[in-house]
Design a protein around this motif. Sequence first.
Motif, PDB file in Angstrom:
ATOM      1  N   ASP A  16       2.915 -47.319 -23.295  1.00  0.00           N
ATOM      2  CA  ASP A  16       3.378 -48.480 -23.400  1.00  0.00           C
ATOM      3  C   ASP A  16       2.344 -49.643 -23.226  1.00  0.00           C
ATOM      4  O   ASP A  16       2.540 -50.502 -23.836  1.00  0.00           O
ATOM      5  CB  ASP A  16       4.777 -48.562 -22.089  1.00  0.00           C
ATOM      6  CG  ASP A  16       5.489 -49.796 -22.016  1.00  0.00           C
ATOM      7  OD1 ASP A  16       5.416 -50.607 -23.220  1.00  0.00           O
ATOM      8  OD2 ASP A  16       5.712 -50.316 -21.016  1.00  0.00           O
ATOM      9  N   PHE A  19       8.626 -48.576 -22.799  1.00  0.00           N
ATOM     10  CA  PHE A  19       8.600 -47.429 -21.924  1.00  0.00           C
ATOM     11  C   PHE A  19       9.422 -46.512 -22.133  1.00  0.00           C
ATOM     12  O   PHE A  19       9.350 -45.269 -22.240  1.00  0.00           O
ATOM     13  CB  PHE A  19       8.413 -47.904 -20.451  1.00  0.00           C
ATOM     14  CG  PHE A  19       8.436 -46.978 -19.453  1.00  0.00           C
ATOM     15  CD1 PHE A  19       7.330 -46.084 -19.106  1.00  0.00           C
ATOM     16  CD2 PHE A  19       9.691 -46.848 -18.663  1.00  0.00           C
ATOM     17  CE1 PHE A  19       7.515 -45.059 -18.129  1.00  0.00           C
ATOM     18  CE2 PHE A  19       9.958 -45.508 -17.831  1.00  0.00           C
ATOM     19  CZ  PHE A  19       8.557 -44.888 -17.416  1.00  0.00           C
ATOM     20  N   ARG A  38       6.208 -44.556  -7.515  1.00  0.00           N
ATOM     21  CA  ARG A  38       6.251 -43.934  -8.920  1.00  0.00           C
ATOM     22  C   ARG A  38       6.066 -45.109  -9.946  1.00  0.00           C
ATOM     23  O   ARG A  38       6.817 -46.169 -10.006  1.00  0.00           O
ATOM     24  CB  ARG A  38       7.771 -43.395  -8.938  1.00  0.00           C
ATOM     25  CG  ARG A  38       8.067 -42.957 -10.111  1.00  0.00           C
ATOM     26  CD  ARG A  38       7.524 -41.379 -10.270  1.00  0.00           C
ATOM     27  NE  ARG A  38       7.919 -40.676 -11.456  1.00  0.00           N
ATOM     28  CZ  ARG A  38       9.227 -39.960 -11.501  1.00  0.00           C
ATOM     29  NH1 ARG A  38       9.797 -39.691 -10.372  1.00  0.00           N
ATOM     30  NH2 ARG A  38       9.451 -39.539 -12.729  1.00  0.00           N
ATOM     31  N   VAL A  39       5.315 -44.609 -11.089  1.00  0.00           N
ATOM     32  CA  VAL A  39       4.775 -45.641 -12.279  1.00  0.00           C
ATOM     33  C   VAL A  39       6.223 -45.850 -13.196  1.00  0.00           C
ATOM     34  O   VAL A  39       6.954 -44.969 -13.037  1.00  0.00           O
ATOM     35  CB  VAL A  39       4.120 -44.854 -13.049  1.00  0.00           C
ATOM     36  CG1 VAL A  39       3.715 -45.709 -14.378  1.00  0.00           C
ATOM     37  CG2 VAL A  39       2.782 -44.595 -12.367  1.00  0.00           C
ATOM     38  N   MET A  40       6.515 -47.282 -13.024  1.00  0.00           N
ATOM     39  CA  MET A  40       7.654 -47.644 -13.862  1.00  0.00           C
ATOM     40  C   MET A  40       8.870 -47.616 -13.228  1.00  0.00           C
ATOM     41  O   MET A  40       9.980 -48.053 -13.975  1.00  0.00           O
ATOM     42  CB  MET A  40       7.586 -47.444 -15.376  1.00  0.00           C
ATOM     43  CG  MET A  40       6.344 -47.564 -16.248  1.00  0.00           C
ATOM     44  SD  MET A  40       5.883 -49.364 -16.357  1.00  0.00           S
ATOM     45  CE  MET A  40       7.142 -49.667 -17.683  1.00  0.00           C
ATOM     46  N   LEU A  41       9.128 -46.872 -12.215  1.00  0.00           N
ATOM     47  CA  LEU A  41      10.374 -46.816 -11.641  1.00  0.00           C
ATOM     48  C   LEU A  41      10.011 -47.371 -10.142  1.00  0.00           C
ATOM     49  O   LEU A  41      10.009 -46.418  -9.326  1.00  0.00           O
ATOM     50  CB  LEU A  41      10.774 -45.295 -11.510  1.00  0.00           C
ATOM     51  CG  LEU A  41      11.258 -44.653 -13.093  1.00  0.00           C
ATOM     52  CD1 LEU A  41      11.506 -43.163 -12.774  1.00  0.00           C
ATOM     53  CD2 LEU A  41      12.279 -45.453 -13.559  1.00  0.00           C
ATOM     54  N   THR A  92       3.982 -44.362 -19.505  1.00  0.00           N
ATOM     55  CA  THR A  92       3.394 -45.769 -19.166  1.00  0.00           C
ATOM     56  C   THR A  92       2.085 -46.144 -20.066  1.00  0.00           C
ATOM     57  O   THR A  92       1.877 -47.349 -20.362  1.00  0.00           O
ATOM     58  CB  THR A  92       3.109 -45.800 -17.691  1.00  0.00           C
ATOM     59  OG1 THR A  92       4.208 -45.315 -16.999  1.00  0.00           O
ATOM     60  CG2 THR A  92       2.429 -46.769 -17.245  1.00  0.00           C
ATOM     61  N   ASP A 125       6.586 -39.744 -17.310  1.00  0.00           N
ATOM     62  CA  ASP A 125       6.764 -41.235 -16.879  1.00  0.00           C
ATOM     63  C   ASP A 125       5.038 -41.689 -16.978  1.00  0.00           C
ATOM     64  O   ASP A 125       5.121 -43.059 -17.618  1.00  0.00           O
ATOM     65  CB  ASP A 125       7.047 -41.566 -15.519  1.00  0.00           C
ATOM     66  CG  ASP A 125       8.752 -41.469 -15.590  1.00  0.00           C
ATOM     67  OD1 ASP A 125       9.237 -41.194 -16.634  1.00  0.00           O
ATOM     68  OD2 ASP A 125       9.266 -41.662 -14.391  1.00  0.00           O
TER      69      ASP A 125
END
Lengths: 161, 617
Positions: free
Chosen positions: B63, B23, A74-77, B60, B56
Motif C-alpha cells: 500500500d 491496503f 498492529r500495522v493498519m489495524l 502495508t 497485514d
Amino acid sequence: MSQETKVYDFASAGQTFDQYKESLIASPPNKPIGIATPIRISSANSSLLHMHTNLGLQIKDNLRNMLATNHGERVMLGDYGANLLPLAYELGTESADTAAVSRISATVSKYMPYVSLTTFEPIRETSLDGALARVGVRVQFNVPSLSIGTQTVEAMVLSLG
Amino acid sequence: MANKVKKNLKAGSSTRSYLAKDFESFRQNLIEQAGIFFPDKIQDFSEASVAGMLVDIAATVADTMSFYLDHQFRELDPQSAVETESVVTHLRNAGVEVYGAAPSVADITVTVKVPAVLDTTLDKYIPKATALPIVLAGTTFSSDSGIIFNLTEDLDFAAVDVLGNIVPDYVTSKTADGVPTQMEVSLGGVAISGKETQQVVSVPDTHVPFREITLSSPNVSEILSVKDTDGNVYYEVKSLSQDTVFIPVDNTSPDDFDDVPKTLEVIPCPRRFVKTTSLSSRKTTLRFGAGNESVLDDDIIPDPSDLSLDLYGKKSFSRFSIDPNSLIGTQTLGISPRGTSLSILYRHGGGLDHNVDSKTIKTVQTLSLEFRKSPDAADALAVRQSIKVTNPTPALGAANPPEIEYLRNLIQSARNAQTRTVTREDLLARIYTLPARFGRVFRVGLADSPTNPLALLMYVISQDKNGNLTISPDALKTNLSKYLNEFRLISDAIDILDASVINFGVTYEVYVEKTANKQVVLQNINRKIASAFQMKYFQIDQPMVIDDFTNIIINTESVISLVDLVIFPKHGTEIDRQYSTFTFPFEASTKKGILRPPTGGIFELKFPEFDIKGHAI
C-alpha cells in the motif's frame, strides 16, 4: 437380431482405487492450520515453522495473542487487541476489571466473533518483597459453532521482571 | 506433484489482477494467492492469527509503495503536483519566473522653480538656462502612506529641441510689477515603488562553479546592478547559456534623437547570472556561471580545436560523441566570481498597498540632482529647495506575491512562449515588445519577399507627436535589426522597409429630409466618418470597404439617400497641410467594392476636418 449389452447398476458407483488413493494424499489427517506461537522452528519436515493442526489450539493461540496486544501495535489495524496495558496497574480493582471485560468483549466480537467468552479473571503476581511482578488475565471461552468446549487462556499484560 | 504446481500457477496467474491500490485489496489478494499456492501449508489468515499479521505487514508495504508510486506520477504533471519543490521545477522547466510582491508604477510630475530671464531674440521671458537642473534617476519620493517611489530615468529640465527651445513646459509663477521673476518648469517621469538596497557580499578566493548568493530582502523586483571590486559588471540573463545582452546607449544622431533617445547595442557578457526566487521565502538567489576566472581562458566560445577529433595518422574517422559538459570547463556559461566583493544593488518591496491614490506622492525623500551648466550658488540652492512632486494619476501595477495556484496556471501558456521567432505571430509580438526608449513602432506589416523564399519583407511605420503616421527613424530600424537578429532563425532574413502612407479624402452628396438642418446632418456624417476611420483602426495592408462609408452615411439620422460618394487619394501639399508623397490609382485598385492598398501600404485620414467634404440636397 440379438445384441449383447452390459448393464451397470448405479448402486455400485463410487471412487476408483486410484481416486481414493489420491484423496488420501490430498487430505492428510493433520493439515496445518496456522503458525503456532511463540514462533519456533518445526522439527517435522513438512513445514519450516511449528504449526497448529488442531483448530481449537489455533483459536486459543490467536485469542491469547489478541489479549496481549494493545491498540496501535498492529500495522493498519489500530484498534486490534484488548488494549489492557493502560489498565495494568489497576487490574484487580472493580473499575479496571469492568473496563478490561468491556475491552476484551469488544475486540473479540469484532475480530473473533465465533468465540463465546465465559469468565474473566485478573492475574496479579508479586515478588518475594511484595512488589508487583506480573499482571495478566485469565479468560474462559468456548466456540459453539465448532463444538469446542470451555477452554482457558492466560495472557500476560505486564511483566516487571 | 509437478502437475499440481503448474495447475496452481495457472490458476494463480488467471486470478492476479494487478488492480489492487489500497491496503484492503492488497491484503485480500495476498490471502487469495496464499490460498492458491499453499493450501496445504497454512489456512488461518484471520486478523487474529500470526499469518494474518504477516499478510497485514506485506499489504502495508504494498500500500505504501503504491501510494508513493502514484504520488511520483502525480508530481510529474504540473497540474496535479502538490510538492512545492515539484511545482517549482515545473515552473522552471516551463520558463515561468517566480517572483515576489510586485511594485507599482506611478506617472509623476516634477516641478522646479528657476529664475526668469528675458530672451531678447524671442522678446519673452524664459527660464534661466544655467539654473535648469537634471533630476537624476534614483531620486526617491514618498507617498502620504510612506511608500517609497524611485525615479527610473533622468529628468532633464535643460533639454532643448532641434530649434533650441526648452522642451519642458514652463509657466510664469511670480510677477512683480508685471515683470516675471520666476518660472515653474514641469517635467513628467515614471517612478517605481520599492526600496533600493545595496548588499555587499564577500566572495572567498576559491572556485565554486555556479556559485549562488541569496539576497537578504524578500520580494526583489529588480536587480539594478552587480559589480565586483575591479569594476566588472555582471549582467542578468535568462539562462547562463545566453552570452550576450542588450544595452541602451544614448542616441547621438541629431536627426532622430528626439524620437529614439536610445540605440540598442548587443554586447558580450562573460560575467553573468540568472535570478531565481524561492516560492516559500520569496527571497531571490543569484546564480553565476561555472568558469574559473583565474584560469587563462578568455574565450567566450570554446576553441573548436579543443573539441576536434584527433586525426593524426588516420585517414578516416567514424561517428563520435561530444560531451556537452566539456563546455562547462570554459567560460561559456559565464565566470564564477572569486576573491572579490560583489556589490549588489536591488529594488525590493511591493504589494497592493503600493497602489497609492493620485496626488499622494508629494514628498521628495532623497534628491539626486545636477546642473548641466554652472549656476550661481543662490540659484542652485533655490532650485533644490523649490522641487515639488505630484502624481496626477493613481499608481498602478502593484500586486501581492502570486499564489502557487496562480503560477501553476501560467505553465500552460508559458509552454507556448519561446525565445525565438518562428511564426509571423512570434515576430510581430517581438517587435511590439521592443522597449519604448529604443523607438516605438506603430504598425508592422509582413509580406513574402518576391526574390528570396526564406526572407520576409517587414514594413514599419511610426507616429509623430500629433498622432500622424511618419516614416520610422533610421535609429529605430537599426535597433529593430539588432533586436530581431538575436531571436531569428539562422536561415531567416528580414528586410525592414518603410510602409507607404496613403492619405485619402472623401466627398459625398446626400439627399436629406426637408425638415432637417443640412449643416447639422453633414456635421454628423463627417464626425461619424472621422471616428470610424481613426488611425487606430488601420493596419498595414488592410483594405478599405467602400460600403463602410455608405453604411455610415445612410444610417445617419435624416439622410434619405446617398447620391454620390468618391474616395480619392491625397498627396503633396495643400495650403499648409502636408500629405504623403505616395499615391496610387484608387479606381483601378478597387474591385468588388474593396479598395486594396499596394503591399506595405496603410491608409490614413490625416486631416478629417479638411479631407471629408459633403453636400446635402
